[in-house]
Design a protein around this motif. Sequence first.
Motif, PDB file in Angstrom:
ATOM      1  N   ILE A  73       0.843  -1.194   0.000  1.00 59.32           N
ATOM      2  CA  ILE A  73       0.000   0.000   0.000  1.00 59.32           C
ATOM      3  C   ILE A  73       0.879   1.244   0.000  1.00 59.32           C
ATOM      4  O   ILE A  73       1.806   1.360   0.814  1.00 59.32           O
ATOM      5  CB  ILE A  73      -0.924  -0.048   1.240  1.00 59.32           C
ATOM      6  N   HIS A  84      -4.162   5.009   1.058  1.00 57.26           N
ATOM      7  CA  HIS A  84      -4.047   5.863  -0.134  1.00 57.26           C
ATOM      8  C   HIS A  84      -3.355   5.107  -1.256  1.00 57.26           C
ATOM      9  O   HIS A  84      -2.404   4.358  -1.022  1.00 57.26           O
ATOM     10  CB  HIS A  84      -3.198   7.097   0.177  1.00 57.26           C
ATOM     11  N   GLU A  85      -3.817   5.334  -2.465  1.00 54.87           N
ATOM     12  CA  GLU A  85      -3.162   4.797  -3.655  1.00 54.87           C
ATOM     13  C   GLU A  85      -2.976   5.977  -4.607  1.00 54.87           C
ATOM     14  O   GLU A  85      -3.933   6.689  -4.922  1.00 54.87           O
ATOM     15  CB  GLU A  85      -4.036   3.694  -4.281  1.00 54.87           C
ATOM     16  N   HIS A  96      -8.322   1.135 -10.757  1.00 56.31           N
ATOM     17  CA  HIS A  96      -7.720   1.742  -9.558  1.00 56.31           C
ATOM     18  C   HIS A  96      -8.611   1.490  -8.341  1.00 56.31           C
ATOM     19  O   HIS A  96      -8.130   1.162  -7.258  1.00 56.31           O
ATOM     20  CB  HIS A  96      -7.548   3.255  -9.742  1.00 56.31           C
ATOM     21  N   ARG A  97      -9.922   1.667  -8.550  1.00 57.61           N
ATOM     22  CA  ARG A  97     -10.862   1.447  -7.419  1.00 57.61           C
ATOM     23  C   ARG A  97     -10.774   0.004  -6.923  1.00 57.61           C
ATOM     24  O   ARG A  97     -10.749  -0.251  -5.720  1.00 57.61           O
ATOM     25  CB  ARG A  97     -12.302   1.734  -7.849  1.00 57.61           C
ATOM     26  N   GLN A  99      -8.269  -2.063  -7.212  1.00 57.48           N
ATOM     27  CA  GLN A  99      -6.985  -2.295  -6.540  1.00 57.48           C
ATOM     28  C   GLN A  99      -7.082  -1.851  -5.073  1.00 57.48           C
ATOM     29  O   GLN A  99      -6.663  -2.566  -4.165  1.00 57.48           O
ATOM     30  CB  GLN A  99      -5.880  -1.510  -7.273  1.00 57.48           C
ATOM     31  N   LEU A 100      -7.683  -0.694  -4.872  1.00 55.77           N
ATOM     32  CA  LEU A 100      -7.791  -0.180  -3.503  1.00 55.77           C
ATOM     33  C   LEU A 100      -8.802  -0.991  -2.680  1.00 55.77           C
ATOM     34  O   LEU A 100      -8.571  -1.279  -1.503  1.00 55.77           O
ATOM     35  CB  LEU A 100      -8.188   1.305  -3.579  1.00 55.77           C
ATOM     36  N   TYR A 103      -7.077  -3.948  -1.316  1.00 56.78           N
ATOM     37  CA  TYR A 103      -6.280  -3.693  -0.101  1.00 56.78           C
ATOM     38  C   TYR A 103      -7.188  -3.594   1.131  1.00 56.78           C
ATOM     39  O   TYR A 103      -6.835  -4.099   2.204  1.00 56.78           O
ATOM     40  CB  TYR A 103      -5.462  -2.405  -0.258  1.00 56.78           C
ATOM     41  N   GLY A 122     -10.651   3.989   1.715  1.00 56.42           N
ATOM     42  CA  GLY A 122      -9.549   4.231   0.787  1.00 56.42           C
ATOM     43  C   GLY A 122      -9.664   5.593   0.145  1.00 56.42           C
ATOM     44  O   GLY A 122     -10.741   6.205   0.136  1.00 56.42           O
ATOM     45  N   LEU A 124      -8.158   7.400  -3.517  1.00 56.20           N
ATOM     46  CA  LEU A 124      -7.309   7.473  -4.706  1.00 56.20           C
ATOM     47  C   LEU A 124      -6.818   8.901  -4.836  1.00 56.20           C
ATOM     48  O   LEU A 124      -7.615   9.848  -4.773  1.00 56.20           O
ATOM     49  CB  LEU A 124      -8.109   7.091  -5.958  1.00 56.20           C
TER      50      LEU A 124
END
Length: 182
Positions: A73, A84-85, A96-97, A99-100, A103, A122, A124
């Motif tokens: 992360i 945070h990503e 992206h969403r 991926q987060l 996590y 999360g 982005l």
Amino acid sequence: MISKSLRIGGMLIGYYRLCPRKAWWSLRGIAMEQESDAVALGRLLDESSYARSDKHLEIEAEAPDGTPLVGKIDRANLKHGVLHETKKGRSCEDAHRWQLRFYLWLLYRNGVTRADGVPFSGQLDYPLLRRTEAVFLEAEHYLELEKNVAAISSLAIQEIPPPVLTQRSFCAKCSFEELCFG
Ligand code: SF4
């Protein structure tokens, strides 16, 4: 040959959501220069744009079927319970969403919450665009992530790659384009 110690990570989930064939290439250890550059740029943006008090975090978990999972992360604000990503652009924002969310799922799988018991959320971060987006893990996402992990495990033992995307617009930006289309 795929390693027996395969661990599924967040970037692979993002690749799979974009294009299963992209995940298949990545599972075979192929990382094109452009992909490495994007990761390095993301790290640079991350390190130069945000508070030093936030921490990089690595977390391991198991999917319900026992598949090992790992998350690296970008930054975690443990006090406020926010992962945070950092990304440079929004062209792949749905990936992206996911991926987060992946996590956040790893934290959920390990029973980790904020000190007051509230689940982590999360965010982005798109520093070049000066934009942020909040991301939450909802109940309907658990099963979807389980299915994605199972599908990626199947891809790992699949001899031939999945078909190319029918929508070529994304392929023009993909570093695997020459591998897919010659
Ligand atoms: S070029 Fe297109 S089909 Fe090939 S991996 Fe990239 S997105 Fe998928």
